[in-house]
Design a protein around this motif. Sequence first.
Motif, PDB file in Angstrom:
ATOM      1  N   ALA A   1      45.661  31.375  56.271  1.00  0.00           N
ATOM      2  CA  ALA A   1      46.339  32.423  55.508  1.00  0.00           C
ATOM      3  C   ALA A   1      45.426  33.649  55.480  1.00  0.00           C
ATOM      4  N   ASN A   2      46.013  34.831  55.590  1.00  0.00           N
ATOM      5  CA  ASN A   2      45.233  36.072  55.651  1.00  0.00           C
ATOM      6  C   ASN A   2      44.715  36.447  54.260  1.00  0.00           C
TER       7      ASN A   2
ATOM      8  N   VAL B   1      38.304  40.733  35.574  1.00  0.00           N
ATOM      9  CA  VAL B   1      39.263  41.213  36.569  1.00  0.00           C
ATOM     10  C   VAL B   1      38.792  40.738  37.929  1.00  0.00           C
ATOM     11  N   GLY B   2      39.698  40.212  38.731  1.00  0.00           N
ATOM     12  CA  GLY B   2      39.330  39.766  40.066  1.00  0.00           C
ATOM     13  C   GLY B   2      40.344  40.207  41.096  1.00  0.00           C
ATOM     14  N   ILE B   3      39.924  40.169  42.352  1.00  0.00           N
ATOM     15  CA  ILE B   3      40.862  40.306  43.476  1.00  0.00           C
ATOM     16  C   ILE B   3      40.823  38.964  44.190  1.00  0.00           C
ATOM     17  N   VAL B   4      41.986  38.344  44.329  1.00  0.00           N
ATOM     18  CA  VAL B   4      42.066  37.005  44.927  1.00  0.00           C
ATOM     19  C   VAL B   4      42.939  37.076  46.174  1.00  0.00           C
ATOM     20  N   GLY B   5      42.393  36.619  47.299  1.00  0.00           N
ATOM     21  CA  GLY B   5      43.147  36.655  48.547  1.00  0.00           C
ATOM     22  C   GLY B   5      43.999  35.410  48.726  1.00  0.00           C
ATOM     23  N   LEU B   6      44.973  35.487  49.639  1.00  0.00           N
ATOM     24  CA  LEU B   6      45.705  34.279  50.048  1.00  0.00           C
ATOM     25  C   LEU B   6      44.672  33.245  50.475  1.00  0.00           C
ATOM     26  N   GLY B   7      44.897  32.007  50.139  1.00  0.00           N
ATOM     27  CA  GLY B   7      43.898  30.975  50.390  1.00  0.00           C
ATOM     28  C   GLY B   7      43.065  30.698  49.145  1.00  0.00           C
TER      29      GLY B   7
END
Length: 403
Positions: free
Chosen positions: A90-91, A108-114
């Motif tokens: 997954a990208n 606060v977070g940034i979460v990618g696919l996967g």
Amino acid sequence: MTTTGGTPRALVAGAHSSNDFMRQRNLSAVLTMLHHDGPQSRADLVRRTGLTRSTIAVLASELEELDLVRALGATAVPGQVGRPSALLEANAQVAAIAIHPETDAITVGIVGLGGEVLRRVRYDTAEPATARETVRIVRTIVDGMRADLGAECRIVGAGIAVPGMVNTSDGRVLLAPHLGWKNESIAAALTRALGVSVVAGNDASVGATGEFAFGAARGVQNLVYVNGTPSGIGGGVIIDGVLLRGMGGFAGEMGHTLVNSSGTRCHCGRIGCLETEVSLERLLPYLGREHIDEDELDIALGLGRDPALLRELAHQVDFLSEALTNFVNLFSPDTVVLAGYLGSLLSVSRERLTDAVRLSPLGGHVRSIRLERAQLRSRLMLVGAAELVFERTVLPVLPSDPG
Ligand SMILES: [Zn+2]
């Protein structure tokens, strides 16, 4: 909310690829597998889905064209003759903003696919931030992260995990007593500030979703998740892969199950709720502490020999056991996951609590229910809040508007 666990229920072997509905379900199921279970070869996907090699090839190239899936490169399998199999993943550049306000901080977070946490900032506050302050702080943090992440990162939305009662249909917080929030349209305010659509959920439901997708309950279909926090006990129940919401999204207030009719009065007005009988707050005086984190607590409980401490622990474990037996009888889960403070109780009383979920008071027979401690710890709220976004936006692989 429908989430797909380890079993590809959405797939039908030999599905008609000409059927748009089935094609979309298959795309969604393949993407969900790569998202939840990590990189896999086309051969893995053939085996797990029961679909043909050619169908998987078509689905994979379509997901690659949408830039939701990427090829990791060829890997030779030792001992395998023939063409090495390329892994698909997954990208992770397709990402969601995840927000978790607490009494003493906003994370606060940034979460990618996967499920990878790409960025994370914890902003400490001297006292609970108001909803308005929270929006302002989150916006400032996200602006900084966006500049840092670069153009390749595609933000598809934001999710917020709130310790309180959240109307999931409109993202309004009815009451978050420990934050001092009442009737706050938090999702709408964040949507205006961030310029992306925002989903709000109760923190315990978010925790259940995160452990179901990536943690201790990965691959199961029926989960009872119970979490102990300084704000009390909450929970989430997933049956046949679907989170139980109830009217307004308020299902899962497990902390207010009655366990002790001669117990302590609860802030809800009743006497002997689970969260008044089983709480870290009751235990802290026996440890001589005012605050303690989960790791320190595990050590303190493991070493504790003071009879008064052990008596209080036994009292709490007994009431937790009563409640767990009730939950198991109500929902018949495959797996029960205990998180936060309750995970620490499990680490010192595994046998007693395992008996509580395995022994049926009705038939007396032993059930094969797994009792697990939550695994994602400090990642849980971010990964779970991002999952609220992915399951609405990316994982359905909805067709884009024609033209
Ligand atoms: Zn109560």
